[in-house]
Design a protein around this motif. Structure first.
Motif, short mmCIF file in Angstrom:
data_model
loop_
_atom_site.label_atom_id
_atom_site.label_comp_id
_atom_site.label_asym_id
_atom_site.label_seq_id
_atom_site.Cartn_x
_atom_site.Cartn_y
_atom_site.Cartn_z
N UNK A 9 -91.39 -21.47 -5.05
CA UNK A 9 -90.30 -21.46 -4.06
C UNK A 9 -89.30 -22.57 -4.35
N UNK A 10 -88.07 -22.38 -3.90
CA UNK A 10 -87.08 -23.43 -4.12
C UNK A 10 -85.69 -23.04 -3.67
N UNK A 11 -84.75 -23.89 -3.98
CA UNK A 11 -83.36 -23.73 -3.56
C UNK A 11 -82.47 -23.69 -4.79
N UNK A 65 -92.37 -28.85 -5.45
CA UNK A 65 -93.36 -29.53 -6.27
C UNK A 65 -92.74 -30.50 -7.25
N UNK A 66 -91.57 -30.14 -7.77
CA UNK A 66 -90.87 -31.02 -8.73
C UNK A 66 -89.70 -31.74 -8.07
N UNK A 67 -88.83 -30.96 -7.46
CA UNK A 67 -87.63 -31.52 -6.85
C UNK A 67 -87.72 -31.58 -5.32
N UNK A 68 -88.61 -30.78 -4.76
CA UNK A 68 -88.73 -30.67 -3.31
C UNK A 68 -90.20 -30.76 -2.90
N UNK A 107 -87.79 -34.87 -3.50
CA UNK A 107 -88.52 -35.93 -4.20
C UNK A 107 -87.48 -36.85 -4.84
N UNK A 108 -87.94 -37.91 -5.48
CA UNK A 108 -87.02 -38.82 -6.18
C UNK A 108 -86.28 -38.07 -7.30
N UNK A 109 -86.97 -37.14 -7.95
CA UNK A 109 -86.33 -36.35 -9.02
C UNK A 109 -85.25 -35.45 -8.42
N UNK A 110 -85.54 -34.89 -7.25
CA UNK A 110 -84.56 -34.05 -6.57
C UNK A 110 -83.33 -34.83 -6.15
#
Length: 385
Positions: free
Chosen positions: A226-228, A242-245, A293-296
């Motif tokens: 899932x994501x944006x 999980x990575x950006x959110x 997340x910090x990456x996001x």
């Protein structure tokens, strides 16, 4: 008669009687005559989903048309694209207001609501065409007459509500610019949407996004969770859970004062299209929030974007102009239930307590927000009489 059977009959009678009783309660509720010009150019099916829930709120709240004091019809009482039966013949009419009406119509109308100006495209209209690919426009976009209507309504200090995608393609740049100027806001050029699966093989996933991503980043689309997805004319950002959110869903956040004023919750999940608006000097009633997340955060800042931006904007002077920065009026609703008072209280059937339940948006946010805006406006009109 056996006792268990008697109890069963009593329960059945009560179950059948309650909707009728609440229908009677709705019928005797005071009517509020208000003339609303509704515009929906995105009507590729007879369901008319992009303004149906708006009419649901009007009818449930007993907002009626002025002339005959009858309820609004989601099939008839709107301007824009109108499919005709049988749908397989792809017949349609375009119910439009014209330049010659730009004095009489704003004078007669109390309010205007642009539910959707995006329009109807070839792959939406014709069966069998791949809906995941871009296609040419058949009808749509905010035009000069739409702008003039907004202008005339503002000059008369009347209620104006516009929704997501009033400014982006296929609206011409000039009409977009001056409508933004009239509303006192600025469109950033970015829009976005939550996807339950970013998997490009998922049904109706817009595969043109993957081509856009490969062109910009020179690497393949590997997202599946899932994501944006955020889009501008020439750029794309993909934010995966999980990575950006930490949570793929965007949320609409409202402060305590506006929660109390509009009767909305502090937070609701939102899974439809939205655009990113600079409110300038306007009031922000609610805002979108990404749980990044910090990456996001780094990904967003690289495009000069933030994880919080306006969801509902109100013009500060007259407080009669609103912009909803999302596809708010597009909700699946049982239209017959609009005539049952208290139907929205069926918690557990209509929606749950789960924060990620996107059904909560209509019942707990859009309905009370719109009802409050319209009720306050109707009251103010009658105070002037």
């Amino acid at each position: 008669m056996k006792k268990p059977l008697l109890i069963t009959i009593i329960i059945l009678v009560l179950v059948l009687a309650l909707p009728f009783i609440n229908f009677l309660r709705w019928s005797f509720q005071e009517k509020m005559p208000i003339e609303i010009v509704i515009l929906d150019k995105t009507v590729p099916t007879l369901e008319r989903i992009n303004h149906k829930s708006l009419i649901w709120v009007l009818n449930n709240g007993r907002f009626v048309k002025k002339e005959k004091k009858n309820s609004y019809s989601f099939r008839k009482d709107y301007y824009g694209f109108a499919p005709t039966r049988p749908l397989k013949d792809r017949g349609n009419t375009e119910n439009e207001y014209h330049l010659s009406e730009m004095l009489d119509l704003p004078e007669k109308a109390d309010a205007v609501y642009f539910a959707d100006t995006y329009g109807v495209f070839f792959n939406d209209w014709y069966a069998g065409v791949n809906k995941s690919r871009r296609s040419r426009k058949i009808y749509g976009g905010l035009n000069n007459t739409d702008y003039l209507l907004v202008n005339e309504m503002k000059n008369r200090n009347k209620l104006i509500i516009l929704e997501y995608n009033s400014f982006d393609y296929p609206t011409p740049a000039f009409e977009s610019f001056r409508t933004q100027e009239k509303l006192g806001i600025t469109f950033s050029g970015w829009s976005g949407k939550y996807f339950e699966k970013l998997d490009s093989t998922a049904k109706n996933f817009p595969v043109w996004m993957t081509a856009m991503y490969r062109k910009e980043y020179k690497k393949p689309w590997t997202f599946t969770k899932p994501g944006i997805v955020l889009l501008s004319e020439k750029s794309i950002i993909v934010m995966e859970e999980g990575t950006h959110l930490t949570n793929g869903l965007p949320f609409i956040i409202t402060d305590e004062a506006n929660c109390e004023k509009y009767g909305v919750p502090e937070s609701v999940a939102f899974n439809k299209w939205f655009d990113i608006i600079d409110p300038l000097q306007s009031n922000v009633i609610s805002r979108f929030h990404f749980e990044t997340t910090a990456i996001g955060d780094t990904l967003l800042s690289g495009k000069m974007l933030m994880k919080d931006f306006p969801a509902v904007i109100q013009e500060p002077s007259s407080q009669r102009i609103y912009y909803f920065s999302g596809d708010f009026a597009s909700n699946q609703v049982n239209f017959c239930a609009s005539r049952i008072k208290g139907f929205d209280k069926l918690k557990g059937i209509l929606y749950s307590d789960k924060p990620d339940d996107t059904r909560r948006f209509f019942w707990l946010y859009y309905k009370p927000l719109l009802n409050k805006i319209l009720t306050d406006y109707y009251t103010s009109l009658n105070e002037l009489k």
